[in-house]
Design a protein around this motif. Structure first.
Motif, mmCIF file in Angstrom:
data_model
loop_
_atom_site.group_PDB
_atom_site.id
_atom_site.type_symbol
_atom_site.label_atom_id
_atom_site.label_comp_id
_atom_site.label_asym_id
_atom_site.label_seq_id
_atom_site.Cartn_x
_atom_site.Cartn_y
_atom_site.Cartn_z
ATOM 1 N N UNK A 249 32.302 31.577 87.182
ATOM 2 C CA UNK A 249 33.563 30.925 87.525
ATOM 3 C C UNK A 249 33.402 30.111 88.800
ATOM 4 N N UNK A 250 34.358 29.192 89.003
ATOM 5 C CA UNK A 250 34.384 28.380 90.207
ATOM 6 C C UNK A 250 35.834 28.197 90.643
ATOM 7 N N UNK A 251 36.150 28.665 91.826
ATOM 8 C CA UNK A 251 37.502 28.503 92.359
ATOM 9 C C UNK A 251 37.600 27.106 92.975
ATOM 10 N N UNK A 252 37.830 26.120 92.108
ATOM 11 C CA UNK A 252 37.751 24.727 92.544
ATOM 12 C C UNK A 252 38.926 24.322 93.409
ATOM 13 N N UNK A 259 46.495 26.758 92.176
ATOM 14 C CA UNK A 259 45.197 27.415 92.068
ATOM 15 C C UNK A 259 44.583 27.025 90.725
ATOM 16 N N UNK A 260 43.290 26.650 90.734
ATOM 17 C CA UNK A 260 42.582 26.299 89.507
ATOM 18 C C UNK A 260 41.223 26.991 89.517
ATOM 19 N N UNK A 280 40.324 28.098 81.610
ATOM 20 C CA UNK A 280 40.788 27.758 82.950
ATOM 21 C C UNK A 280 42.033 28.573 83.268
ATOM 22 N N UNK A 281 42.033 29.182 84.456
ATOM 23 C CA UNK A 281 43.209 29.871 84.978
ATOM 24 C C UNK A 281 43.907 28.951 85.961
ATOM 25 N N UNK A 295 52.124 30.696 85.969
ATOM 26 C CA UNK A 295 50.732 30.998 85.646
ATOM 27 C C UNK A 295 50.415 30.531 84.214
ATOM 28 N N UNK A 296 49.239 29.924 84.048
ATOM 29 C CA UNK A 296 48.843 29.363 82.757
ATOM 30 C C UNK A 296 47.367 29.637 82.524
ATOM 31 N N UNK A 297 47.022 30.011 81.283
ATOM 32 C CA UNK A 297 45.630 30.170 80.898
ATOM 33 C C UNK A 297 45.398 29.395 79.601
#
Length: 477
Positions: A249-252, A259-260, A280-281, A295-297
């Motif tokens: 994962x990458x907390x871009x 938050x992405x 993607x979270x 919140x979306x996934x």
């Protein structure tokens, strides 16, 4: 006496409203996004459990003091009408025996103890669980307490640092020491590290994480019979249902408004197939004069025919005995266990499809959310309805006069006309409160349940409905 497993499960409801109305397991979806409340109260009413009617008295309290949370309850079900009289061991001839017949039942007075929040540097929860591990592709929305006749004490323990961390889940401490128990002996762990931390742990580039996970039910049933033993379908053979995987994962982006976190997981079911998840979270937090959190996934999935995403899901404690989407045995008529089903599925063609879940909170007044998954295959024998699933919830916790929350789930959807039906593939819970005077409410609740019915042919879990009605006094502080 029949064994009842509640399908009143909601994975996407505001945690802060849990004591405003009777809690539904899994109300942690918004935990950490909104401040939890403390509350106390008592409820008196009448209701049905299995075939009998009860006078129900519940004393309850929920304390949320920053990083520390404790939930208390003293539930008393007093048998008022035994519709099918038989020998019982009710305490004092009145208090329902099944509620207090095991040592763990006395522990349920303390529903849970929590230190910290998920994704904090340190997090511990003991008692009732609604657990995710990693990105939720192996264990997602797992509930350890579905059986109203039994209380299971589980734990989540996480450590997160800028160098890496670990997440752990234990489904029930009781089965750790009781190898003869038919209940799940479930253990899970995920370890991850951040490679750039070896160069500069405080750098803005320290956003990448590589992880590995393993989850196992050490005594998953593979063969059950229509015989009832210790309030369970008799298990004649078991195996270790083990899934392991690797993730990146990458907390871009991590900001006050957005938050992405894109991620990818590759998982393997031991003695079965593999699955790849790319998702993607996203969490949108909109400061527009009031709290608005979304919140979306979104996730693409590609997997072998003998693989199941989120194997340890909300209803795993039922599916391990009787997999709801499996094919009945031609001799016994029983549905297969989940472990048996996945190991005997065809691998002729893989599946690919999409998963999405969305939750919407408006100023802590109204919440709504849903998840949907749908897959397709190149195999001519593939039935698309076998992998179309929907869950929907709505919650209105903050109105003074009337409060409502409801949940609906359906599996094996064939078409749009099949979305909302009441049959063996649907499950639901609905609860409402109407304020009579300050701190006093009229409360009603409906729940669709799965019940192990020894009188069915063959003995099996069958869907049934139950209800509660009464008066409650509660307040937040």
């Amino acid at each position: 006496m029949r064994r009842s497993l509640s399908f009143g499960i909601l994975t996407l409801i505001l945690a802060g409203s849990a004591m405003a109305m009777e809690p539904i397991p899994g109300e942690e979806r918004f935990a950490g996004l909104l401040p939890p409340q403390s509350s106390a109260g008592a409820q008196l009413g009448v209701g049905q459990i299995q075939e009998d009617y009860y006078l129900k008295l519940v004393l309850k309290s929920e304390l949320n003091l920053g990083k520390v949370g404790v939930g208390f309850q003293i539930p008393l079900n007093l048998r008022a009408w035994d519709r099918d009289p038989q020998a019982t061991n009710d305490y004092y001839g009145l208090i329902r025996y099944e509620d207090w017949d095991q040592p763990a039942d006395y522990i349920k007075v303390i529903r849970y103890v929590r230190l910290g929040h998920k994704r904090d540097d340190f997090y511990l929860r003991v008692g009732e669980l609604a657990a995710d591990l990693g990105h939720g592709t192996i264990m997602g929305r797992y509930i350890n307490n579905l059986d109203i006749n039994k209380f299971r004490v589980g734990s989540q323990f996480d450590i997160n640092t800028k160098y890496g961390g670990i997440e752990t889940v234990i489904g029930d401490f009781g089965t750790v020491y009781d190898r003869q128990s038919p209940d799940s002996r479930l253990f899970g762990a995920r370890a991850y590290f951040k490679p750039y931390a070896l160069i500069d742990a405080d750098s803005l580039l320290n956003i990448f994480a590589i992880g590995a996970s393993v989850v196992s039910d050490l005594n998953a049933p593979t063969v059950v019979t229509a015989t009832i033993e210790d309030d369970n379908l008799e298990v004649t053979d078991t195996t270790a249902a083990t899934i392991y995987g690797f993730d990146f994962e990458a907390e871009v982006l991590h900001s006050p408004i957005l938050d992405i976190v894109p991620y990818t997981d590759l998982n393997f079911i031991q003695q079965a197939g593999w699955g790849w998840h790319l998702g993607t979270l996203i969490t949108a937090k909109m400061p527009i004069g009031f709290a608005l959190t979304i919140p979306l996934r979104l996730e693409y999935r590609r997997f072998a025919g003998n693989y199941l995403p989120m194997y340890f899901s909300t209803f795993y404690e039922i599916e391990r005995y009787q997999y709801l989407q499996g094919t009945p045995d031609v001799v016994t008529g029983l549905l297969p266990t989940k472990a048996h089903e996945i190991r005997n599925r065809s691998t002729d063609a893989g599946l690919n499809g999409y998963y999405a879940d969305l939750a919407f909170d408006f100023a802590n007044i109204f919440q709504v959310g849903a998840f949907y998954e749908d897959y397709d295959s190149s195999s001519a024998a593939y039935n698309p309805a076998a992998n179309r699933n929907l869950q929907v919830f709505v919650s209105v916790p903050a109105l003074d006069i009337f409060q409502l929350k409801a949940f609906y789930a359906r599996t094996g959807i064939t078409d749009l006309n099949d979305l909302f039906k009441k049959d063996s593939r649907s499950m639901a819970v609905a609860e409402g409160r109407y304020q009579l005077i300050s701190y006093v409410y009229l409360v009603g609740r409906f729940t669709r349940r799965w019940v192990l019915d020894p009188e069915a042919t063959p003995a099996a879990y069958v869907s049934t409905d139950s209800w509660d009605f009464g008066v409650e006094s509660s307040f937040n502080f």
